[in-house]
Design an enzyme around this catalytic site. Sequence first.
Site, PDB file in Angstrom:
ATOM      1  N   HIS A 304      11.209   0.560  -2.353  1.00 46.60           N
ATOM      2  CA  HIS A 304      11.735  -0.083  -3.556  1.00 46.60           C
ATOM      3  C   HIS A 304      11.668   0.909  -4.692  1.00 46.60           C
ATOM      4  O   HIS A 304      10.731   1.698  -4.775  1.00 46.60           O
ATOM      5  CB  HIS A 304      10.916  -1.335  -3.900  1.00 46.60           C
ATOM      6  CG  HIS A 304      11.635  -2.237  -4.832  1.00 46.60           C
ATOM      7  ND1 HIS A 304      11.642  -2.032  -6.186  1.00 46.60           N
ATOM      8  CD2 HIS A 304      12.403  -3.326  -4.601  1.00 46.60           C
ATOM      9  CE1 HIS A 304      12.386  -2.971  -6.742  1.00 46.60           C
ATOM     10  NE2 HIS A 304      12.864  -3.758  -5.811  1.00 46.60           N
ATOM     11  N   ASP A 361      13.869  -8.230   0.875  1.00 44.14           N
ATOM     12  CA  ASP A 361      14.965  -8.388   1.833  1.00 44.14           C
ATOM     13  C   ASP A 361      14.530  -8.286   3.283  1.00 44.14           C
ATOM     14  O   ASP A 361      15.286  -8.631   4.185  1.00 44.14           O
ATOM     15  CB  ASP A 361      16.054  -7.340   1.555  1.00 44.14           C
ATOM     16  CG  ASP A 361      16.711  -7.581   0.222  1.00 44.14           C
ATOM     17  OD1 ASP A 361      16.948  -8.748  -0.096  1.00 44.14           O
ATOM     18  OD2 ASP A 361      16.967  -6.606  -0.508  1.00 44.14           O
TER      19      ASP A 361
HETATM   20  N1  ACO Z   1      13.373   4.433   5.101  1.00 43.69           N
HETATM   21  C1  ACO Z   1      12.991   5.740   5.249  1.00 43.69           C
HETATM   22  N2  ACO Z   1      12.687   6.555   4.227  1.00 43.69           N
HETATM   23  C2  ACO Z   1      12.778   6.038   2.977  1.00 43.69           C
HETATM   24  C3  ACO Z   1      13.147   4.698   2.736  1.00 43.69           C
HETATM   25  C4  ACO Z   1      13.454   3.888   3.859  1.00 43.69           C
HETATM   26  N3  ACO Z   1      13.814   2.639   3.688  1.00 43.69           N
HETATM   27  N4  ACO Z   1      13.158   4.477   1.422  1.00 43.69           N
HETATM   28  C5  ACO Z   1      12.793   5.617   0.826  1.00 43.69           C
HETATM   29  N5  ACO Z   1      12.550   6.574   1.765  1.00 43.69           N
HETATM   30  C6  ACO Z   1      12.083   7.933   1.533  1.00 43.69           C
HETATM   31  C7  ACO Z   1      13.186   8.835   0.998  1.00 43.69           C
HETATM   32  O1  ACO Z   1      13.894   9.467   2.032  1.00 43.69           O
HETATM   33  C8  ACO Z   1      12.386   9.786   0.160  1.00 43.69           C
HETATM   34  O2  ACO Z   1      11.771  10.734   1.010  1.00 43.69           O
HETATM   35  P1  ACO Z   1      11.509  12.263   0.494  1.00 43.69           P
HETATM   36  O3  ACO Z   1      10.593  12.143  -0.679  1.00 43.69           O
HETATM   37  O4  ACO Z   1      10.937  12.956   1.662  1.00 43.69           O
HETATM   38  O5  ACO Z   1      12.875  12.792   0.118  1.00 43.69           O
HETATM   39  C9  ACO Z   1      11.280   8.928  -0.435  1.00 43.69           C
HETATM   40  O6  ACO Z   1      11.099   7.862   0.509  1.00 43.69           O
HETATM   41  C10 ACO Z   1      11.636   8.345  -1.793  1.00 43.69           C
HETATM   42  O7  ACO Z   1      12.894   7.742  -1.643  1.00 43.69           O
HETATM   43  P2  ACO Z   1      13.935   7.518  -2.837  1.00 43.69           P
HETATM   44  O8  ACO Z   1      15.284   7.208  -2.292  1.00 43.69           O
HETATM   45  O9  ACO Z   1      13.812   8.631  -3.811  1.00 43.69           O
HETATM   46  O10 ACO Z   1      13.286   6.243  -3.454  1.00 43.69           O
HETATM   47  P3  ACO Z   1      13.948   5.300  -4.439  1.00 43.69           P
HETATM   48  O11 ACO Z   1      12.829   4.637  -5.093  1.00 43.69           O
HETATM   49  O12 ACO Z   1      14.965   5.970  -5.267  1.00 43.69           O
HETATM   50  O13 ACO Z   1      14.785   4.303  -3.471  1.00 43.69           O
HETATM   51  C11 ACO Z   1      15.509   2.421  -2.311  1.00 43.69           C
HETATM   52  C12 ACO Z   1      14.576   2.988  -3.383  1.00 43.69           C
HETATM   53  C13 ACO Z   1      16.983   2.776  -2.637  1.00 43.69           C
HETATM   54  C14 ACO Z   1      15.376   0.907  -2.331  1.00 43.69           C
HETATM   55  C15 ACO Z   1      15.115   3.022  -0.932  1.00 43.69           C
HETATM   56  O14 ACO Z   1      13.764   2.755  -0.658  1.00 43.69           O
HETATM   57  C16 ACO Z   1      15.995   2.491   0.200  1.00 43.69           C
HETATM   58  O15 ACO Z   1      17.074   3.026   0.430  1.00 43.69           O
HETATM   59  N6  ACO Z   1      15.532   1.414   0.923  1.00 43.69           N
HETATM   60  C17 ACO Z   1      16.314   0.793   1.943  1.00 43.69           C
HETATM   61  C18 ACO Z   1      17.323  -0.165   1.317  1.00 43.69           C
HETATM   62  C19 ACO Z   1      16.689  -1.429   0.774  1.00 43.69           C
HETATM   63  O16 ACO Z   1      15.862  -2.055   1.443  1.00 43.69           O
HETATM   64  N7  ACO Z   1      17.120  -1.827  -0.434  1.00 43.69           N
HETATM   65  C20 ACO Z   1      16.652  -3.063  -1.060  1.00 43.69           C
HETATM   66  C21 ACO Z   1      15.842  -2.787  -2.282  1.00 43.69           C
HETATM   67  S1  ACO Z   1      15.225  -4.278  -2.950  1.00 43.69           S
HETATM   68  C22 ACO Z   1      16.513  -4.935  -3.816  1.00 43.69           C
HETATM   69  O17 ACO Z   1      17.377  -4.317  -4.325  1.00 43.69           O
HETATM   70  C23 ACO Z   1      16.500  -6.368  -3.918  1.00 43.69           C
END
Ligand code: ACO
Length: 427
Positions: A304, A361
Site C-alpha cells: 500500500h 482488496d
Molecule cells: N508485490 C511484489 N512487490 C511489491 C508489491 C507487490 N504487491 N508492492 C510493492 N512491491 C515492491 C516494489 O517492487 C518495490 O520494490 P523495490 O524497492 O525493490 O523496487 C517496493 O515493494 C516498493 O514498491 P512501490 O511500488 O514503490 O510502493 P508504492 O507504495 O508506490 O506502491 C502499490 C503501492 C501501488 C499499492 C503497490 O504495493 C502495488 O502495486 N500493490 C499491488 C496492487 C494493489 O494491491 N493495489 C491496491 C492498493 S489499496 C487501494 O488502492 C484500495
Amino acid sequence: MDDYAKIIYKDKTYILPVIEGSEGEKAIDISSLRQETGLITLDPGFSNTGSCISSITYLDGEKGVLRYRGIPVEQLAELSSFTETAYLLINKVLPTREELNRFSVLLNDHSLVHEDMQTFYQNFPRASHPMGILSSMVNALRSFYPGLQATEEEINIMVTRLISKVRTLAAMSYKISRGHKVVYPRHDLSYCANFLNMMFNTPVKPYNIDKDIVKALNVFWILHADHEQNCSTSAVRVVGSGRVNLYAAISAGIAALWGPLHGGANQAVIEMLLEIQKNGSNLDKTVKRAKDKKDPFRLMGFGHSVYKTYDPRAKIMKKMCDNVLKKLKINDPLLDMAKELEEIALNDDYFKERNLYPNIDFYSGIMLRAMGIPTNMFTVMFAIGRLPGWIAQWKESVDDPKWKLSRPRQIYIGPTKTEYIPIDKRK
Ligand code: ACO
C-alpha cells in the site's frame, strides 16, 4: 511564526513556516517558495506533498490507524451503518435519530433514475466494463438533473441524489448485462438491503434478505467510505477545482478508481487467485515471481502506498469474509489459498523488508464473490462505498475560501528552442 524550516540556497537562507495538524503531523508551507527563491519542489506521485488541509479522515500508515471525523473505523464498522457513516463524512458530525431518518427518507425519494437512462445501457457493447459504464452514467446525470448547485439546500439534494442513484445505476447495469428485468428500489428497505434486492431479486426467485449479509455489505462500504488524498479522491479534487459540476468530478474519481493499482485491485486479486489455481496452486512459485524484478507480476492485494503495516481495514475484511462464507455455507478454496499465500508472504524477507502487508482488496473480492457479485463489478462496489468520501472531500474544497485551481508545475527536460523545418526540407 511558532515553527519554521530554513532552506539555504546559494548561500541565502529562506524561512518557511511549518504548520501542524491536530494529530501532530507537520508540513513545510512552500506556497511562497517559488516567489522567494525561484525554485519549485519535485515530488513525482505527490507522495510527500500535502495537497490540502482537511478535517475528514486521519490516517497513520505506520501505526495502521484510520479514523473518519475522529472516529476509529473499527468502531464505525462494528456499530454504525453505511448511511450513518456517509452522513458523518459529509456533514462532519454523527446525525441525531431525526437527522438520520430524514437522510434515509431523502435517499429513498431520490432512488429512481430517469427511464431514458435505460436506453444508454442498451447501447453499450455487451463486453463493456461496468466501471466505464458507471463513470459515463454519473457524468450523464448532470444532463438529466441540470439544477444549480448554488445554495446549501441545492447541494444537499444533489449529494443525496447522487448517493442514492449510483446504487440504483450499479444494480441496473448488472440486471441489464444479464438480460434481466430491472428491479426498482423499494421504500421499505434500507440502503444496503435495497441494493442486494435490486441486484438479486428475480420474478422467479425472490431474494431472501439476510441481516448478516446486509451487515457485511454495510461494513464493506463503511471500510471503503474514505481514505484521505488517494488517487481517485485527488482526481475528484483536481477536476472539481476547475469548478465543474459534482457529477463530472465524481465521474473522474470513478475513472481513476478503475485502475488495478488502485480500486481495480479487488478484481485483480480474484483473477490472480484463479490463475494460480488453474496453474496447479503453486504458491511458492507465485511468491518467487512476485519478488523477481525481471517479472512485472506483483502480488495483487499486497502493499500500500501509505500503510507500512497491516491495513486496519484488511483485518476487519478478513473476519467479515470468514463470517459471510460461514453464513452462506460456502467453502471457497480461494479463501484457503489467500490465507496460505498471506502466511508465506508475511514470513518472507522480501515482503518483510518492504513492509508489504495485505491491503483491503486482498480479502474483499472473496467476500463479494460469495455474495454473488460478479468479479467485474467488484470495483463498482468499491466506488459506491467511496462516494460519500469523494463528496465530503469535494464539499470541503467548495467551502474553502482559498480554493485554488489545481495546477502543479514541472521541470522541463525536452529540447531547448528549436527552429521549425518545413516538411520538404526534413530528412
Ligand atoms: N508485490 C511484489 N512487490 C511489491 C508489491 C507487490 N504487491 N508492492 C510493492 N512491491 C515492491 C516494489 O517492487 C518495490 O520494490 P523495490 O524497492 O525493490 O523496487 C517496493 O515493494 C516498493 O514498491 P512501490 O511500488 O514503490 O510502493 P508504492 O507504495 O508506490 O506502491 C502499490 C503501492 C501501488 C499499492 C503497490 O504495493 C502495488 O502495486 N500493490 C499491488 C496492487 C494493489 O494491491 N493495489 C491496491 C492498493 S489499496 C487501494 O488502492 C484500495
